[in-house]
Scaffold this motif. Structure first.
Motif, PDB file in Angstrom:
ATOM      1  N   THR A  48      44.122  50.781  37.283  1.00 36.55           N
ATOM      2  CA  THR A  48      44.256  51.929  36.391  1.00 36.55           C
ATOM      3  C   THR A  48      45.301  52.915  36.881  1.00 36.55           C
ATOM      4  OG1 THR A  48      41.901  51.707  35.863  1.00 36.55           O
ATOM      5  CG2 THR A  48      42.998  53.747  35.196  1.00 36.55           C
ATOM      6  N   ASN A  49      45.317  53.140  38.189  1.00 35.01           N
ATOM      7  CA  ASN A  49      46.232  54.129  38.767  1.00 35.01           C
ATOM      8  C   ASN A  49      47.369  53.474  39.529  1.00 35.01           C
ATOM      9  OD1 ASN A  49      44.626  56.342  37.853  1.00 35.01           O
ATOM     10  ND2 ASN A  49      43.211  55.985  39.556  1.00 35.01           N
ATOM     11  N   GLY A  50      47.767  52.281  39.124  1.00 38.84           N
ATOM     12  CA  GLY A  50      48.867  51.597  39.790  1.00 38.84           C
ATOM     13  C   GLY A  50      48.375  50.624  40.848  1.00 38.84           C
ATOM     14  N   ASP A  51      49.313  50.161  41.679  1.00 39.91           N
ATOM     15  CA  ASP A  51      48.981  49.192  42.713  1.00 39.91           C
ATOM     16  C   ASP A  51      47.947  49.755  43.680  1.00 39.91           C
ATOM     17  OD1 ASP A  51      50.721  47.330  41.709  1.00 39.91           O
ATOM     18  OD2 ASP A  51      52.400  47.951  42.969  1.00 39.91           O
ATOM     19  N   PRO A  52      46.871  49.014  43.942  1.00 38.95           N
ATOM     20  CA  PRO A  52      45.810  49.523  44.821  1.00 38.95           C
ATOM     21  C   PRO A  52      46.157  49.333  46.285  1.00 38.95           C
ATOM     22  CG  PRO A  52      45.226  47.344  44.035  1.00 38.95           C
ATOM     23  CD  PRO A  52      46.535  47.689  43.380  1.00 38.95           C
ATOM     24  N   SER A  53      45.492  50.084  47.122  1.00 39.88           N
ATOM     25  CA  SER A  53      45.599  49.925  48.571  1.00 39.88           C
ATOM     26  C   SER A  53      44.356  49.190  49.047  1.00 39.88           C
ATOM     27  CB  SER A  53      45.707  51.293  49.263  1.00 39.88           C
ATOM     28  OG  SER A  53      46.885  51.957  48.862  1.00 39.88           O
ATOM     29  N   VAL A  54      44.548  48.035  49.661  1.00 42.57           N
ATOM     30  CA  VAL A  54      43.432  47.219  50.100  1.00 42.57           C
ATOM     31  C   VAL A  54      42.809  47.818  51.358  1.00 42.57           C
ATOM     32  CG1 VAL A  54      44.853  45.701  51.537  1.00 42.57           C
ATOM     33  CG2 VAL A  54      42.716  44.844  50.568  1.00 42.57           C
ATOM     34  N   VAL A  55      41.482  47.759  51.457  1.00 43.32           N
ATOM     35  CA  VAL A  55      40.770  48.165  52.668  1.00 43.32           C
ATOM     36  C   VAL A  55      40.732  46.943  53.576  1.00 43.32           C
ATOM     37  CG1 VAL A  55      38.645  49.109  53.627  1.00 43.32           C
ATOM     38  CG2 VAL A  55      39.392  49.790  51.340  1.00 43.32           C
ATOM     39  N   ALA A  56      41.581  46.928  54.606  1.00 43.51           N
ATOM     40  CA  ALA A  56      41.866  45.705  55.353  1.00 43.51           C
ATOM     41  C   ALA A  56      40.708  45.201  56.197  1.00 43.51           C
ATOM     42  CB  ALA A  56      43.096  45.918  56.246  1.00 43.51           C
TER      43      ALA A  56
ATOM     44  N   GLY B 276      34.949  49.548  48.811  1.00 37.98           N
ATOM     45  CA  GLY B 276      36.074  50.105  48.063  1.00 37.98           C
ATOM     46  C   GLY B 276      36.453  49.333  46.816  1.00 37.98           C
ATOM     47  N   MET B 277      35.683  48.291  46.468  1.00 37.01           N
ATOM     48  CA  MET B 277      35.988  47.504  45.264  1.00 37.01           C
ATOM     49  C   MET B 277      34.952  47.795  44.196  1.00 37.01           C
ATOM     50  SD  MET B 277      36.650  43.856  47.166  1.00 37.01           S
ATOM     51  CE  MET B 277      37.059  43.893  48.924  1.00 37.01           C
ATOM     52  N   GLU B 278      35.209  47.289  43.000  1.00 39.07           N
ATOM     53  CA  GLU B 278      34.254  47.400  41.915  1.00 39.07           C
ATOM     54  C   GLU B 278      34.194  46.077  41.156  1.00 39.07           C
ATOM     55  OE1 GLU B 278      36.564  49.243  38.109  1.00 39.07           O
ATOM     56  OE2 GLU B 278      36.168  50.673  39.739  1.00 39.07           O
ATOM     57  N   ARG B 279      33.141  45.931  40.346  1.00 39.57           N
ATOM     58  CA  ARG B 279      33.013  44.694  39.577  1.00 39.57           C
ATOM     59  C   ARG B 279      34.188  44.529  38.616  1.00 39.57           C
ATOM     60  NH1 ARG B 279      26.672  44.739  37.553  1.00 39.57           N
ATOM     61  NH2 ARG B 279      25.692  44.868  39.631  1.00 39.57           N
ATOM     62  N   VAL B 280      34.679  43.311  38.512  1.00 42.60           N
ATOM     63  CA  VAL B 280      35.719  43.008  37.535  1.00 42.60           C
ATOM     64  C   VAL B 280      35.062  42.986  36.159  1.00 42.60           C
ATOM     65  CG1 VAL B 280      37.401  41.306  36.761  1.00 42.60           C
ATOM     66  CG2 VAL B 280      37.074  41.708  39.208  1.00 42.60           C
ATOM     67  N   ASN B 281      35.440  43.949  35.318  1.00 44.46           N
ATOM     68  CA  ASN B 281      34.775  44.152  34.032  1.00 44.46           C
ATOM     69  C   ASN B 281      35.820  44.435  32.956  1.00 44.46           C
ATOM     70  OD1 ASN B 281      33.572  46.207  31.944  1.00 44.46           O
ATOM     71  ND2 ASN B 281      31.823  45.081  32.754  1.00 44.46           N
ATOM     72  N   LEU B 282      35.677  43.764  31.814  1.00 38.94           N
ATOM     73  CA  LEU B 282      36.642  43.926  30.728  1.00 38.94           C
ATOM     74  C   LEU B 282      36.136  44.786  29.584  1.00 38.94           C
ATOM     75  CD1 LEU B 282      38.183  40.343  30.446  1.00 38.94           C
ATOM     76  CD2 LEU B 282      38.975  42.293  31.784  1.00 38.94           C
TER      77      LEU B 282
ATOM     78  N   TYR C 242      43.001  44.254  36.902  1.00 32.67           N
ATOM     79  CA  TYR C 242      42.419  44.219  38.240  1.00 32.67           C
ATOM     80  C   TYR C 242      43.290  43.347  39.148  1.00 32.67           C
ATOM     81  CZ  TYR C 242      37.996  46.148  36.470  1.00 32.67           C
ATOM     82  OH  TYR C 242      37.049  46.949  35.914  1.00 32.67           O
ATOM     83  N   ARG C 243      43.087  43.545  40.446  1.00 32.35           N
ATOM     84  CA  ARG C 243      43.676  42.651  41.457  1.00 32.35           C
ATOM     85  C   ARG C 243      42.532  42.160  42.333  1.00 32.35           C
ATOM     86  NH1 ARG C 243      48.727  42.642  44.518  1.00 32.35           N
ATOM     87  NH2 ARG C 243      48.942  40.471  45.193  1.00 32.35           N
ATOM     88  N   ILE C 244      42.338  40.834  42.352  1.00 35.03           N
ATOM     89  CA  ILE C 244      41.254  40.234  43.124  1.00 35.03           C
ATOM     90  C   ILE C 244      41.717  40.017  44.558  1.00 35.03           C
ATOM     91  CG2 ILE C 244      39.753  38.227  43.342  1.00 35.03           C
ATOM     92  CD1 ILE C 244      40.090  37.797  40.339  1.00 35.03           C
ATOM     93  N   PRO C 245      41.001  40.556  45.547  1.00 33.61           N
ATOM     94  CA  PRO C 245      41.363  40.314  46.947  1.00 33.61           C
ATOM     95  C   PRO C 245      40.669  39.064  47.482  1.00 33.61           C
ATOM     96  CG  PRO C 245      39.593  41.898  46.862  1.00 33.61           C
ATOM     97  CD  PRO C 245      39.890  41.510  45.421  1.00 33.61           C
ATOM     98  N   LEU C 246      41.089  38.627  48.638  1.00 31.82           N
ATOM     99  CA  LEU C 246      40.407  37.570  49.376  1.00 31.82           C
ATOM    100  C   LEU C 246      40.010  38.121  50.734  1.00 31.82           C
ATOM    101  CD1 LEU C 246      42.631  34.422  48.622  1.00 31.82           C
ATOM    102  CD2 LEU C 246      40.535  35.150  47.468  1.00 31.82           C
ATOM    103  N   ALA C 247      38.950  37.552  51.306  1.00 26.30           N
ATOM    104  CA  ALA C 247      38.467  37.981  52.616  1.00 26.30           C
ATOM    105  C   ALA C 247      38.321  36.765  53.516  1.00 26.30           C
ATOM    106  CB  ALA C 247      37.125  38.702  52.486  1.00 26.30           C
ATOM    107  N   THR C 248      38.423  36.986  54.812  1.00 26.41           N
ATOM    108  CA  THR C 248      38.203  35.917  55.781  1.00 26.41           C
ATOM    109  C   THR C 248      37.765  36.533  57.095  1.00 26.41           C
ATOM    110  OG1 THR C 248      39.158  33.909  56.748  1.00 26.41           O
ATOM    111  CG2 THR C 248      40.564  35.859  56.673  1.00 26.41           C
TER     112      THR C 248
ATOM    113  N   PHE D 276      45.377  40.363  49.884  1.00 26.71           N
ATOM    114  CA  PHE D 276      45.582  39.815  48.554  1.00 26.71           C
ATOM    115  C   PHE D 276      46.060  38.367  48.625  1.00 26.71           C
ATOM    116  CE2 PHE D 276      46.222  44.399  47.353  1.00 26.71           C
ATOM    117  CZ  PHE D 276      45.084  44.476  46.565  1.00 26.71           C
ATOM    118  N   PRO D 277      45.717  37.568  47.609  1.00 26.55           N
ATOM    119  CA  PRO D 277      46.183  36.177  47.590  1.00 26.55           C
ATOM    120  C   PRO D 277      47.706  36.096  47.680  1.00 26.55           C
ATOM    121  CG  PRO D 277      44.540  36.541  45.880  1.00 26.55           C
ATOM    122  CD  PRO D 277      44.883  37.886  46.435  1.00 26.55           C
ATOM    123  N   GLU D 278      48.171  35.006  48.291  1.00 23.49           N
ATOM    124  CA  GLU D 278      49.595  34.707  48.453  1.00 23.49           C
ATOM    125  C   GLU D 278      50.306  35.718  49.338  1.00 23.49           C
ATOM    126  OE1 GLU D 278      51.240  34.271  44.528  1.00 23.49           O
ATOM    127  OE2 GLU D 278      50.272  32.327  44.203  1.00 23.49           O
TER     128      GLU D 278
END
Length: 422
Positions: free
Chosen positions: A130-138, A143-149, A331-337, A365-367
């Motif tokens: 909503t407010n542009g590119d997000p900053s990931v919590v590394a 800090g995330m929310e459900r992906v909802n349309l 939305y931008r979906i992150p990945l965790a490991t 983020f992916p890739e």
């Protein structure tokens, strides 16, 4: 070695093989479970301390290991909301209570609230755009929310840009001063007219009338004037609103001897009624002796449109696809490991939690970096090999039987010992 030691060893072996049969049974049961990671039972010897004059019975120490880092086969799916990860990483999901986990089970569907939820009932988490590119919590799953349309089920885009392209007829009659379109009087004349649909902030259509009038010959000059069609006189045309009132926008276009536009900057601003200020580019207009004026007018914007579909890119960006074909990144979906994925703590529903042995979570983020890519319309299958598990089951069954024989033999020896008193 005592008789009781023999019996204890047999019981220990039976318990160990029972554990192995349990893991094998779970693996076989989940051979078709999306994102399932096989478990295995590993053994090590357990020896009791004692003197060296006699053998001290021990047993078997059992540990359970999980092949979480082994990627399963990725197969296609007919659903665009089915997701798989090619490479390193886990999806971040949340249960109904808001606790976050990691998973490779990407069989997501839209529920009644338009949340993306998988077969185990876990919600896909992401960062809103909503407010542009997000900053990931590394280093945290927070800090995330459900992906909802549901919040973007309808969307209107106001007109903000447009363009005029084409040619003006250099041989057309010059419109005298006082009767130009910008004069906005009943006797105003023009060289050509066109109408175009624009959209206000709510997506309402706003019809605009665009007039072109040749005003001079040395060098050739033209005037462009734009009016709100809803304010036209009865029957259409001039005057728009009160006679003499200014149009929404005017611009002067000057051309050189070869018919090329010399006006700079070749733009003007139009205040769309109830909408935004649209910047119109007319740099692609030229003037030649064509016999007629031929212009193409185009603007952006659209009326309210419902979300028809969704698309998820390899970098984790979720796009809402509207009925009119427009695409909006939502939305931008992150990945965790973690440093040691095989040491994660498994939970019901093919989810995993961080443990002391796994190391701290890493989010990105992916890739990017060492993270893999997201594959839409695909699912990662279980990494269980059925043939291997059936072989392990037979081996474990035979070992269990053999250990039961040891226990049975110890019991028989104990009976002999008891009967010696008789």
């Amino acid at each position: 070695m005592s008789i009781f030691g023999i019996m204890r060893t047999g019981v220990s072996g039976m318990a160990a093989q029972a554990n192995k049969l349990g893991t094998v049974g779970d693996n076989i049961a989940n051979v078709n479970t999306v994102g399932y990671k096989r478990s295995s039972t590993e053994f090590s010897s357990l020896i009791s301390e004692g003197n060296h004059s006699e053998y001290n019975s021990g047993g078997v120490n059992t540990s359970i290991r999980y092949a979480i880092s082994d990627e399963g086969l990725i197969m296609g799916s007919s659903s665009p909301t089915s997701l798989a990860i090619k490479g390193n990483g886990f999806f971040v999901v949340s249960d109904a209570g808001g606790t976050n986990y990691m998973t490779r089970a990407g069989n997501f569907v839209l529920d009644g609230n338009k949340d993306l939820v998988n077969a185990a009932g876990f919600y896909l988490m992401g960062y809103p755009l909503t407010n542009g590119d997000p900053s990931v919590v590394a280093n945290s799953l927070d800090g995330m929310e459900r992906v909802n349309l549901s919040k973007i089920s309808y969307r209107a885009e106001p007109t903000t840009t447009g363009s005029f392209e084409g040619v003006l007829n250099s041989n057309t009659t010059i419109v005298p001063a006082g009767t130009l379109p910008s004069d906005n009087v009943a006797g105003s004349t023009y060289s050509s007219k066109a109408s175009i649909v624009t959209y206000d902030n709510l997506g309402n259509k706003k019809m605009l009338d665009v007039y072109m009038a040749k005003t001079g010959t040395a060098p050739d000059t033209w005037q462009a004037a734009i009016f709100d069609q809803s304010t036209a006189a009865a029957g259409g045309g001039f005057p728009y609103g009160a006679a003499g009132s200014a149009p929404l926008a005017t611009a002067t276009l000057a051309f050189n001897g070869t018919g090329q536009l010399t006006t700079a900057p070749a733009t003007f601003n139009v205040n769309i009624p109830g909408g935004a200020t649209a910047t119109i580019d007319f740099s692609a207009i030229s003037q030649v002796a064509t016999g007629e004026t031929a212009l193409e007018l185009s603007v952006n914007g659209n009326a309210p449109s419902a979300v028809e579909d969704m698309e998820i890119a390899g970098d984790g960006t979720v796009y809402a696809i509207f009925e009119n074909g427009a695409r909006l990144a939502t939305y931008r979906i992150p990945l965790a490991t973690v440093p040691s994925p095989d040491q994660l703590t498994p939970g019901s529903g093919n989810v995993y939690s961080v443990s002391q042995l796994s190391g701290d979570v890493i989010v990105g983020f992916p890739e990017t970096g060492s993270f893999g890519s997201v594959k839409s319309g695909a699912l990662e299958q279980s990494n269980v090999d059925l043939a291997t598990e059936l072989t392990a089951m037979i081996e474990s069954q035979r070992s269990y039987t053999a250990n039961s024989k040891t226990f049975q033999t110890g019991s028989e020896l104990l009976d002999v010992l008891v009967n010696l008193k008789r």
